[in-house]
Every structure is written in structure tokens, then in C-alpha cells.
Design an enzyme around this catalytic site. Structure first.
Site: not given
Length: 267
Positions: A46, A115, A149
């Protein structure tokens, strides 16, 4: 029958966040090593391009999805004939997203994902949350999905991918200590309960106020971890075999035995 897809997971970097130029140079070196090992896809952590612990500089470091770093990375992919999934801060007007781009072995853009679940005060202050939960692309006959994540820690996100046909879920990650149970327990469980391959590429070591846990891994649809990194810089190489998906789902038919009519009240 679709052959296995060989994947390389680039764990790192650690220490002081690199600038984009240094990160792209490191990516070039890793792409060469991964391609020499037969990999067709290289996955980074990330925010690989800028580093995670950059504080209020995140907005200034953000680039458009097709910015200068993106063009350089497309060239790397084409030179080494390898797909690359890399994390970076994406600027779109006034908004900044925690994003991942997937480029193909010809350098063409295959998918962009933002995200959707932001972790902690830092991310919620620095980024706008994405709104598209399932983003997919095909590489060498395998359907690839993208998350970042914290997204993986929500069972709904992975289940949505499984139901949409994702075979390999790629997850650039910046997981801190003391949450090592996520790659050790949760990631293999997510792969098993959804019958898919899950590639989890983490940062490692101290960076600003954070200490990243490493432990990158490739977990299979049978819950078996086929490659696992330690705590340092590492390039993992392992195969994601689509034939294992049908076998795992036949052995443990969670998807087939679902009863969605019972879950409507869950919202």
C-alpha cells in the site's frame, strides 16, 4: 485449462519513506527479478510510491492516475513483460484517494481501485473513501480483484468478490504491529471461506510513528499459505492455481450453501 499464474509479492520498503523516483527505481529492480523467476504479476505494498508515514505531505505527493509515475511504471511493465499492481495516493481534483493501479504486461491499464474502508484518524483525514467495492480485470485467463489493506478485514468485501467471480484477490497493504493476526489468521481464513487465492503484500519495519508487520503471504482457496515473508525486505514468488478453486469449493461449499434470504436484515 487455465494454467497457474506465478505471482511475486514485494515486501517493503522500511525506514524513511522514499520519494516517487526512488520507489520507481526499486520497482524496476524488483520487476526484473520477478520476471526472471517466471512471475507474470508483481504486487507491491500500500502507498508504495510515496510511503505511508508522510503526514500532511500526502496531498502534495499525490499524482493523477495517469501521472508521470504511472507512465514510468507502465514502461517498466512493458520492458519486463510483467503485470504490476502498485499502491499510491491518487489525486482527482481536490480529492485524494488511497489507490491501487493494475497494469498489464504490455503496460496497458487493466484496473484502478480506490480503498473503500479507511483506517484510523490519519487515513480519514488524508483520503476520500472510494465508492466502488468490486473492481476486477483479467490477466492470463485469471480474474483478478483489487482491495487495499483494511478492506480485507470486512468479510463483506471478500464475499462480494467471490460472488462476482474473482479468482485471485490482490491486496496491497500497510499493516502495523500489533495486528499480526490479520496476515497470520484472518487472511488465510478469508481465502478459505470464499474459495479464492489471496495475495497480501505488506510494508515492513519502522516508518515514522508506525511499525509495519511484514508477513506478506499468498493464501490459497484451501486455506493453505503457499508463501510467507518474515519481517524484512523480501520478494516472494508463488503460484496461484485456478484448478484449486473448484476443488476447494467442492470440498467446502460455502458459496453454494448460502441462504441470502436469511441475511437481508444484516444491512
Amino acid at each position: 485449462m487455465t494454467p497457474p499464474l506465478r505471482i511475486a509479492l514485494l515486501q517493503g520498503p522500511g525506514g524513511v519513506p522514499a520519494d516517487a523516483g526512488e520507489s520507481v527505481a526499486a520497482l524496476e529492480a524488483a520487476a526484473g527479478r520477478a520476471a526472471a523467476a517466471g512471475a507474470r504479476l508483481l504486487v507491491t505494498a500500500e502507498l508504495f510510491l510515496t510511503g505511508y508515514a508522510v503526514g500532511d505531505r500526502m496531498s502534495a505527493l499525490a499524482e493523477a492516475a495517469g501521472g508521470p509515475s504511472a507512465r514510468r511504471i507502465a514502461g517498466i511493465a512493458a520492458r519486463h513483460r510483467i503485470g504490476i499492481a502498485y499502491g499510491y495516493p491518487e489525486r482527482d481534483g481536490e480529492a485524494v484517494f488511497n489507490a491501487v493501479r493494475l497494469v498489464g504486461p504490455d503496460g496497458g491499464v487493466l484496473a484502478d481501485y480506490r480503498k473503500t474502508h479507511l483506517f484510523g484518524d490519519f487515513e480519514k483525514a488524508a483520503f476520500t473513501a472510494g465508492a466502488e467495492p468490486v473492481v476486477q480485470a483479467d490477466l492470463d485467463g485469471i480474474r483478478i480483484g483489487l482491495l487495499v489493506c483494511y478492506d480485507i478485514e470486512f468479510p463483506e468485501t471478500v464475499r462480494a468478490h467471490a460472488l462476482a467471480g474473482t479468482q485471485l484477490l490482490v491486496v496491497p497493504t500497510a499493516l502495523m504491529r500489533p495486528y499480526e493476526f490479520v496476515p497470520q489468521v484472518l487472511v488465510p481464513a478469508r481465502a478459505y471461506e470464499n474459495g479464492l487465492h489471496l495475495a497480501y503484500a505488506n510494508r515492513r519495519g519502522p516508518e515514522g510513528e508506525f511499525d509495519f508487520a511484514g508477513l506478506s503471504c499468498l493464501a490459497g482457496p484451501d486455506g493453505v499459505v503457499r508463501a510467507r515473508a518474515g519481517a524484512g525486505d523480501e520478494l516472494l514468488v508463488a503460484d496461484a492455481d485456478p484448478a484449486l478453486i473448484d476443488a476447494a469449493r467442492a470440498e467446502t461449499p460455502y458459496l453454494a450453501d448460502r441462504r441470502p434470504e436469511l441475511y437481508r436484515s444484516l444491512g
